[in-house]
Design a protein around this motif. Structure first.
Motif, PDB file in Angstrom:
ATOM      1  N   SER A 130      10.751   8.356  -0.922  1.00  0.00           N
ATOM      2  CA  SER A 130      11.097   7.518  -2.075  1.00  0.00           C
ATOM      3  C   SER A 130      12.330   6.673  -1.792  1.00  0.00           C
ATOM      4  N   ILE A 182       4.434   5.839  -5.313  1.00  0.00           N
ATOM      5  CA  ILE A 182       4.623   5.845  -6.770  1.00  0.00           C
ATOM      6  C   ILE A 182       3.566   6.710  -7.443  1.00  0.00           C
ATOM      7  N   SER A 183       2.329   6.608  -6.971  1.00  0.00           N
ATOM      8  CA  SER A 183       1.245   7.407  -7.551  1.00  0.00           C
ATOM      9  C   SER A 183       1.465   8.895  -7.300  1.00  0.00           C
ATOM     10  N   ILE A 184       1.849   9.239  -6.069  1.00  0.00           N
ATOM     11  CA  ILE A 184       2.091  10.648  -5.742  1.00  0.00           C
ATOM     12  C   ILE A 184       3.271  11.198  -6.526  1.00  0.00           C
ATOM     13  N   LYS A 191       0.828  -1.205   0.000  1.00  0.00           N
ATOM     14  CA  LYS A 191       0.000   0.000   0.000  1.00  0.00           C
ATOM     15  C   LYS A 191       0.863   1.256   0.000  1.00  0.00           C
ATOM     16  N   THR A 241       3.962   1.504  -1.075  1.00  0.00           N
ATOM     17  CA  THR A 241       4.647   1.578  -2.370  1.00  0.00           C
ATOM     18  C   THR A 241       3.741   2.155  -3.439  1.00  0.00           C
ATOM     19  N   ARG A 242       2.506   1.655  -3.523  1.00  0.00           N
ATOM     20  CA  ARG A 242       1.572   2.160  -4.531  1.00  0.00           C
ATOM     21  C   ARG A 242       1.277   3.638  -4.319  1.00  0.00           C
ATOM     22  N   ALA A 243       1.130   4.042  -3.063  1.00  0.00           N
ATOM     23  CA  ALA A 243       0.806   5.437  -2.763  1.00  0.00           C
ATOM     24  C   ALA A 243       1.955   6.367  -3.161  1.00  0.00           C
ATOM     25  N   ALA A 271       4.353  10.207  -9.448  1.00  0.00           N
ATOM     26  CA  ALA A 271       3.932  10.380 -10.839  1.00  0.00           C
ATOM     27  C   ALA A 271       3.114  11.664 -10.994  1.00  0.00           C
ATOM     28  N   GLY A 272       2.245  11.920 -10.029  1.00  0.00           N
ATOM     29  CA  GLY A 272       1.431  13.132 -10.074  1.00  0.00           C
ATOM     30  C   GLY A 272       2.277  14.392  -9.945  1.00  0.00           C
TER      31      GLY A 272
END
Length: 285
Positions: A234, A188-190, A182, A184-186, A192-193
């Motif tokens: 990160s 990576i998403s942030i 969870k 890691t996904r958060a 990218a944004g």
């Protein structure tokens, strides 16, 4: 060899293909174990057995050494050294009149190289080293510009950057922060944004549109703080990728990919800290 991290999954698949071709690890980690997809044929020695030679002495089959923590440390220090040398050279050799052009040019070339390295399926040391050189020019030009306005700000940013890095390493080592699926996904998403927003803001700035996102104001300070926090977190992903990569037995050359990830995070963190320090000193850049 399952992992929730998409980067590790991709690298793991590449390593799996190498082992399937008969280049599995040989030694303490793989001695005596059959290679993936490899069977001993007629007249061929089984995996783990010595190959006969013309001299009559046995020779070990070809092997790919697995990645270690030391490999990553050496590659990271090497890339940091190359980046630092490139930055110093750019600072002293590029004239002030060409600072802006060198800054923008290095940023664009570095972005392209970074994307290529991030999405390619095979580690390429030459590209990683080229990235370090280009980013050194970028860092050198940015640092020179800020230092011309605020004396001593570069040293402050460097100390703060490595201080944050080692703090995150300690927190990861102590398992205070863990790279759960969870988390890691958060992150990576942030990330990218944030990169998408920064890229759009950069393009708009080239056309003279000022969004205020990088100005010395409440919006600029908040955005820099968010970037610093995300850049710091990160490193947790980097440390986890290294730990899992070693556990999975990725080939030694993938230590360049791991070192590249750390270098990207350090440069991003340094630039954001540099900008925040300029804001706190009342600058508008």
């Amino acid at each position: 060899m399952k992992t929730s991290n998409p980067v590790l999954s991709r690298l793991g698949q590449a390593a799996e293909r190498e082992r399937s071709a008969g280049y599995g690890p040989y030694g303490p980690a793989g001695q005596g174990q059959p290679g993936y997809g490899q069977q001993a044929g007629y007249g061929q020695p089984a995996y783990g057995e010595a190959y006969p030679t013309a001299t009559g002495y046995p020779a070990s089959p070809p092997a790919v050494q697995p990645m270690t923590i030391d490999d990553v440390v050496v590659k990271t220090v090497t890339l940091l050294g190359i980046t630092g040398i490139s930055a110093v050279a750019a600072w002293n050799l590029i004239p002030d009149s060409a600072t802006g052009a060198a800054w923008i040019g290095a940023a664009l070339v570095g972005l392209v190289l970074g994307l290529v390295i991030s999405f390619m399926r095979v580690a390429n040391p030459a590209l990683v080293v080229a990235y370090a050189v280009i980013e050194g020019v970028f860092v050198g030009m940015v640092s020179k510009t800020f230092e011309s306005f605020y004396s001593g700000i570069v040293l402050q940013a460097v100390v703060a950057t490595f201080g944050v890095f080692f703090l995150m390493a300690i927190l990861y080592r102590a398992k205070v922060i863990r790279a759960t699926p969870k988390f890691t996904r958060a992150i990576i998403s942030i990330m990218a944004g944030l990169f998408a927003v920064m890229l759009i803001n950069f393009v708009l700035a080239l056309f003279g549109v000022n969004t205020g996102l990088r100005d010395n104001g409440a919006l600029g300070i908040i955005f820099s703080l968010v970037c610093i926090v995300v850049a710091s977190l990160s490193f947790i992903l980097n440390f986890n990728e290294i730990e899992e990569g070693v556990r999975m037995g990725l080939p030694q050359r993938y230590s360049w990919t791991a070192a590249f990830g750390i270098l990207v995070g350090l440069i991003w963190l340094y630039i954001e800290i540099l900008r925040l320090l300029s804001f706190l000193q009342g600058g508008d850049d």
